[in-house]
Design an enzyme around this catalytic site. Structure first.
Site, PDB file in Angstrom:
ATOM      1  CD  GLU A 128      -3.049   1.074   2.213  1.00 18.57           C
ATOM      2  OE1 GLU A 128      -2.737   1.788   3.178  1.00 18.57           O
ATOM      3  OE2 GLU A 128      -4.086   0.389   2.188  1.00 18.57           O
ATOM      4  NE  ARG A 184      -1.967   9.473  18.188  1.00 16.59           N
ATOM      5  CZ  ARG A 184      -2.034   8.174  18.391  1.00 16.59           C
ATOM      6  NH1 ARG A 184      -2.630   7.385  17.517  1.00 16.59           N
ATOM      7  NH2 ARG A 184      -1.509   7.644  19.481  1.00 16.59           N
TER       8      ARG A 184
HETATM    9  C1  UD1 Z   1      -3.590   3.116  14.956  1.00 16.47           C
HETATM   10  C2  UD1 Z   1      -2.769   3.778  13.846  1.00 16.47           C
HETATM   11  C3  UD1 Z   1      -3.691   4.327  12.771  1.00 16.47           C
HETATM   12  C4  UD1 Z   1      -4.640   3.251  12.274  1.00 16.47           C
HETATM   13  C5  UD1 Z   1      -5.383   2.664  13.456  1.00 16.47           C
HETATM   14  C6  UD1 Z   1      -6.249   1.516  12.991  1.00 16.47           C
HETATM   15  C7  UD1 Z   1      -0.669   4.917  14.479  1.00 16.47           C
HETATM   16  C8  UD1 Z   1      -0.060   6.137  15.011  1.00 16.47           C
HETATM   17  N1  UD1 Z   1      -2.020   4.914  14.405  1.00 16.47           N
HETATM   18  O1  UD1 Z   1      -4.349   4.129  15.595  1.00 16.47           O
HETATM   19  O2  UD1 Z   1      -2.919   4.785  11.678  1.00 16.47           O
HETATM   20  O3  UD1 Z   1      -5.553   3.845  11.382  1.00 16.47           O
HETATM   21  O4  UD1 Z   1      -4.431   2.145  14.395  1.00 16.47           O
HETATM   22  O5  UD1 Z   1      -7.198   1.195  13.970  1.00 16.47           O
HETATM   23  O6  UD1 Z   1       0.022   3.990  14.130  1.00 16.47           O
HETATM   24  N2  UD1 Z   1      -6.268  -0.063  22.031  1.00 16.47           N
HETATM   25  C9  UD1 Z   1      -6.690  -1.148  22.769  1.00 16.47           C
HETATM   26  N3  UD1 Z   1      -6.782  -2.372  22.148  1.00 16.47           N
HETATM   27  C10 UD1 Z   1      -6.506  -2.540  20.842  1.00 16.47           C
HETATM   28  C11 UD1 Z   1      -6.100  -1.418  20.095  1.00 16.47           C
HETATM   29  C12 UD1 Z   1      -5.974  -0.193  20.700  1.00 16.47           C
HETATM   30  O7  UD1 Z   1      -6.950  -1.042  23.958  1.00 16.47           O
HETATM   31  O8  UD1 Z   1      -6.618  -3.668  20.327  1.00 16.47           O
HETATM   32  C13 UD1 Z   1      -6.161   1.269  22.705  1.00 16.47           C
HETATM   33  C14 UD1 Z   1      -4.944   1.334  23.645  1.00 16.47           C
HETATM   34  O9  UD1 Z   1      -5.272   2.124  24.740  1.00 16.47           O
HETATM   35  C15 UD1 Z   1      -3.913   2.048  22.755  1.00 16.47           C
HETATM   36  C16 UD1 Z   1      -4.816   3.036  22.030  1.00 16.47           C
HETATM   37  O10 UD1 Z   1      -5.991   2.292  21.721  1.00 16.47           O
HETATM   38  O11 UD1 Z   1      -2.896   2.685  23.500  1.00 16.47           O
HETATM   39  C17 UD1 Z   1      -4.237   3.645  20.784  1.00 16.47           C
HETATM   40  O12 UD1 Z   1      -3.681   2.701  19.901  1.00 16.47           O
HETATM   41  P1  UD1 Z   1      -2.688   3.241  18.737  1.00 16.47           P
HETATM   42  O13 UD1 Z   1      -2.274   2.084  17.897  1.00 16.47           O
HETATM   43  O14 UD1 Z   1      -1.593   4.080  19.321  1.00 16.47           O
HETATM   44  O15 UD1 Z   1      -3.605   4.243  17.927  1.00 16.47           O
HETATM   45  P2  UD1 Z   1      -4.894   3.988  17.072  1.00 16.47           P
HETATM   46  O16 UD1 Z   1      -5.767   5.173  17.287  1.00 16.47           O
HETATM   47  O17 UD1 Z   1      -5.422   2.625  17.322  1.00 16.47           O
END
Ligand code: UD1
Ligand code: UDP
Length: 367
Positions: free
Chosen positions: A120, A208
């Protein structure tokens, strides 16, 4: 036979969905020793997808922390990936998309001089703050990749404009369509009493750049639409990010025609897309899948790196402004002719053979 070790990295839900067909295809090749590395940037949502596609990671970094920051995630990933690459000495590494996992994988491959393939490749908005931080993540990955697997001609052109050598760019289509077609045959039952006698609006949101006021606007618009239209129901699988959870539940949790639920497994989610009358989403993957299922999407963002479906008239950018969301959704609810123009099935992102093409490129280069 001279086997080549290829590490396929997955970190989040969409990466797992889009890498699963690549992993499945490559694993059938006799010359390829495929190792799956889960960073587990997402924990529960990654495991949901891996289970569905029967993929068991060979290594799991388990890096997710509640409400993780970009800096701590990045530094943790870099140091953990460093150890894995030193121990595994892969011949090539593949990662998909624009998450922090992908950016750190590309950088760590560069430090170890390991050829990196970007699945991608070439999606751009041209604005490093939208989407944030994904636009910068994919620029970094694009600068460092040896193989660029571009899903569309537009993505290929973006890379050429950045001076990427033409022979390193391969137009493959998006692997999400491979995944969608593979599960779509099975998805017919949604284990939920919803969308039977009312029109279903499916919602997802997690970006975000929408945290705070923009996300509250989205919620207010959804609530208003439900109150104004007694014949609609909303299904909203809420992303587990704490910045989303609290607001979604406090603003939308009390209406009987708004169903908030945990993130759905991919199979029931595809069924929900098929059942939906209309989708409101800021997701990248959903913008690619819904047109293939002939479902209109109103995108809750100001910009998109996926202009193809917008150009076909089946996806519309509405941003996060209350008035814009309400008026566009209401028009789709009220005007059958307008609706049917947006509900025509097109698939500008792929034909279901992207993983096969990626495998052939790697075979020519490595075997
Ligand atoms: C991430 C990606 C984003 C993608 C999205 C898909 C980055 C910076 N962001 O964003 O590009 O579009 O994933 O969904 O790489 N959490 C859980 N369980 C899970 C997943 C997330 O509890 O299975 C919670 C946790 O508190 C974690 C928070 O979500 O710290 C944020 O997760 P993070 O991967 O940092 O950001 P996303 O908003 O999920
Ligand atoms: N998806 C899912 N369950 C859900 C919501 C979404 O399986 O409850 C799927 C969706 O079909 C798409 C992918 O997850 O393939 C999109 O993930 P997300 O929106 O988290 O990330 P993005 O695509 O924006 O990076």
């Amino acid at each position: 036979m001279n086997m080549k070790k290829i590490i396929c990295v997955v970190g989040t839900r969409p990466e797992a969905i889009k890498m699963a067909p690549v992993i499945q295809h490559l694993s059938k090749e006799p010359w390829a020793e495929v190792k799956v590395l889960a960073t587990a940037q997402h924990r529960q949502m990654l495991d949901q997808v891996l289970k569905l596609f029967k993929i068991e990671p060979d290594r799991d970094l388990n890096v997710m922390e509640p409400n993780q920051t970009l800096t701590s995630l990045t530094s943790k990933l870099l140091s953990e990936l460093d150890t894995v690459f030193k121990e595994e000495l892969p011949d090539a590494v593949l990662a998909q998309g624009d998450t922090t996992t992908v950016m750190t994988v590309a950088l760590c491959c560069f430090y170890h001089r390991i050829p990196f393939g970007h699945v991608e490749a070439g999606l751009r908005t041209g604005d490093i703050w939208n989407p944030y931080p994904e636009e910068m993540n994919r620029v970094v990955a694009g600068r460092l990749a040896k193989w660029h697997f571009a899903p569309t001609e537009g993505a290929r052109q973006n890379l050429l404009r950045e001076g990427i050598a033409e022979e390193t760019i391969h137009l493959t289509g998006n692997t999400v369509i491979d995944a969608l077609l593979s599960v779509s045959k099975e998805s017919d039952a949604l284990d939920m009493a919803i969308g039977h006698d009312k029109r279903l609006i499916l919602v997802t949101s997690h970006r975000r750049e929408n945290f705070g006021e923009p996300f509250k606007e989205i919620c207010r618009a959804i609530l208003y639409l439900v109150e104004k239209n007694p014949d609609i129901e909303v299904l909203y699988p809420v992303h587990p990010n704490p910045n989303i959870q609290a607001v979604a539940h406090s603003l939308l949790g009390n209406n009987p025609r708004i169903r908030l639920c945990e993130p759905l497994d991919y199979l029931p989610f595809v069924t929900a897309m098929k059942k939906a009358y209309l989708i409101l989403s800021d997701s990248g993957g959903v913008q690619e899948e819904a047109p293939a299922l002939a479902k209109p999407v109103l995108v809750l963002r100001r910009e998109t790196e996926r202009p193809e479906a917008v150009e076909h008239g089946v996806v519309k950018l509405v941003g996060t402004d209350f008035e814009a969301i309400v008026s566009e959704a209401q028009r789709l609810l009220d005007d059958p002719e307008y609706y049917s123009q947006m509900a025509k099935g097109v698939s500008p992102y792929g034909d279901g053979f992207a993983s096969e093409r990626i495998t052939q490129v790697l075979k020519r280069a490595l075997s």
